[in-house]
Design an enzyme around this catalytic site. Structure first.
Site, PDB file in Angstrom:
ATOM      1  CG  ASP A   1       9.380  -6.326  -7.321  1.00 43.46           C
ATOM      2  OD1 ASP A   1       8.713  -5.535  -8.005  1.00 43.46           O
ATOM      3  OD2 ASP A   1       8.884  -7.021  -6.409  1.00 43.46           O
TER       4      ASP A   1
ATOM      5  N   GLY B   1       1.535   2.796   3.475  1.00 45.81           N
ATOM      6  CA  GLY B   1       2.430   1.971   4.271  1.00 45.81           C
ATOM      7  C   GLY B   1       3.857   1.994   3.752  1.00 45.81           C
TER       8      GLY B   1
ATOM      9  CG  ASP C   1       4.895   3.790  -2.876  1.00 45.31           C
ATOM     10  OD1 ASP C   1       4.386   4.827  -3.352  1.00 45.31           O
ATOM     11  OD2 ASP C   1       4.332   2.678  -2.928  1.00 45.31           O
TER      12      ASP C   1
ATOM     13  N   GLY D   1       0.851  -1.186   0.000  1.00 43.46           N
ATOM     14  CA  GLY D   1       0.000   0.000   0.000  1.00 43.46           C
ATOM     15  C   GLY D   1       0.884   1.231   0.000  1.00 43.46           C
TER      16      GLY D   1
ATOM     17  N   GLY E   1      15.791   9.206 -14.354  1.00 42.13           N
ATOM     18  CA  GLY E   1      16.004  10.019 -13.168  1.00 42.13           C
ATOM     19  C   GLY E   1      14.788  10.852 -12.834  1.00 42.13           C
TER      20      GLY E   1
ATOM     21  CB  THR F   1       9.871   9.994 -11.006  1.00 34.61           C
ATOM     22  OG1 THR F   1       8.537   9.483 -11.129  1.00 34.61           O
ATOM     23  CG2 THR F   1      10.033  10.622  -9.627  1.00 34.61           C
ATOM     24  CG  LEU F   2      11.653  11.588 -16.641  1.00 31.17           C
ATOM     25  CD1 LEU F   2      12.731  12.604 -16.958  1.00 31.17           C
ATOM     26  CD2 LEU F   2      10.790  11.332 -17.854  1.00 31.17           C
ATOM     27  N   GLY F   3      11.689   7.236 -14.176  1.00 34.59           N
ATOM     28  CA  GLY F   3      12.167   5.858 -14.093  1.00 34.59           C
ATOM     29  C   GLY F   3      13.678   5.769 -14.166  1.00 34.59           C
TER      30      GLY F   3
ATOM     31  CG  ASN G   1       4.173   7.774 -12.623  1.00 31.88           C
ATOM     32  OD1 ASN G   1       3.234   8.353 -13.186  1.00 31.88           O
ATOM     33  ND2 ASN G   1       4.016   6.570 -12.104  1.00 31.88           N
TER      34      ASN G   1
END
Length: 303
Positions: free
Chosen positions: A246, A42, A252, A39, A225, A220-222, A184
């Site tokens: 993963d 969390g 998060d 979540g 950056g 954010t661009l994965g 994102n």
């Protein structure tokens, strides 16, 4: 030092890896199945507390075994569960996560997350929040309730961070309550109609979003950056090259770590640098909360 207060979701994550996504009507074999506490609320709280910030989580779970499992897990991370609302009539939220080619697709069942009550959250904030404390929320709880909580947090003087995920259009009148908007590329597309692919596009779109009233925008661009647009400057942060296992909690972990460093009084650029490192370590591990590194593990990884 300020506190980090997270208002958000708690889920049980059911994760499976596949070599490719199934076609319509097709059954395929998966592997590396994992049941994990997650979540966005969390995850972000765990990332904050693992970065040594005083962290409070306000959330909701159902009256089932998964709810008990999440409560015990949070206690294990050192997060107080005094502000967790128990919804006996609901199931605990869950997420079905399919991982393929270093990416993931997620299906949410909100369950008790949608039952989190505004009055309950307001009561908790009144007891625990101080002016300039960091406030984080997302869109995995009821949308209208989340917007009311965001407005209230800003009204009582907290520094607000919004992660608009799952992506939803934010009413224009609420942008003024957001100090830091972290989104994102997909979430940016929902807000602007454009999917940014380059830092230059992010800079342009971030400035447009800031024009609606938000003070700072982080896109954010994965693997590329992130780009941060503030009133004074544009900060372009490169991602670290790591072997991705993963990517479930990458965003998060970035947000929770960012808030933790800001709570310690770090400059925004320093906090972004640290959060980028936390996210990089997270994607080298399986799972969500269990994958998020401590400050010591980040230091060791980047020696």
């Amino acid at each position: 030092m300020k506190k980090v207060v997270v208002v958000g979701s708690l889920n049980i994550d059911l994760t499976i890896k596949v070599d490719r996504m199934p076609k319509e009507g097709e059954t395929i074999h998966g592997h590396d199945f994992l049941i994990n506490t997650g979540g966005k609320g969390g995850n972000q709280a765990v990332a904050s507390v693992k970065s040594c910030a005083e962290t409070v989580l306000i959330a909701s779970v159902g009256g089932d075994a998964f709810g008990n499992q999440i409560i015990e897990s949070l206690k294990g991370y050192g997060i107080s569960t005094d502000s967790i609302q128990l919804q006996k009539q609901d199931y605990t939220g869950s997420a079905m996560i399919i991982c393929s080619d270093d990416d993931n697709r997620i299906i949410l069942n909100p369950g008790a997350n949608f039952s989190l009550d505004f009055d309950f959250v307001r009561e908790k904030l009144d007891k625990i929040a101080d002016k300039e404390d960091l406030f984080i929320t997302q869109f995995e709880n009821d949308f209208d309730t989340t917007l009311k909580v965001l407005e209230y947090a800003k009204t009582i003087g907290m520094k607000t961070i919004l992660n608009p995920a799952p992506a939803k259009v934010i009413p224009d009148e609420f942008f003024k309550y957001i100090d830091i908007l972290v989104l994102n590329q997909s979430e940016c597309e929902v807000l602007t109609g454009i999917y940014p692919k380059t830092p230059e596009e992010c800079e342009s779109l971030g400035k447009a979003i800031r024009g609606k009233g938000t003070e700072n925008v982080i896109i954010t661009l994965g693997k590329v950056g992130s780009v941060t647009i503030t009133p004074e400057e544009v900060i372009k942060m490169r991602a670290y090259k790591v072997d991705t296992v993963d990517s479930t909690a990458a965003g998060d972990s970035f947000i929770g770590a960012l808030a933790a460093k800001l709570a310690f009084g770090d400059h925004l650029e320093e906090a972004l640098e640290y959060a980028t490192k936390v996210s990089a370590v997270t994607v080298t591990r399986k799972g969500a909360q269990i994958a998020i590194p401590t400050t010591e593990e980040v230091t060791e990884f980047f020696k």
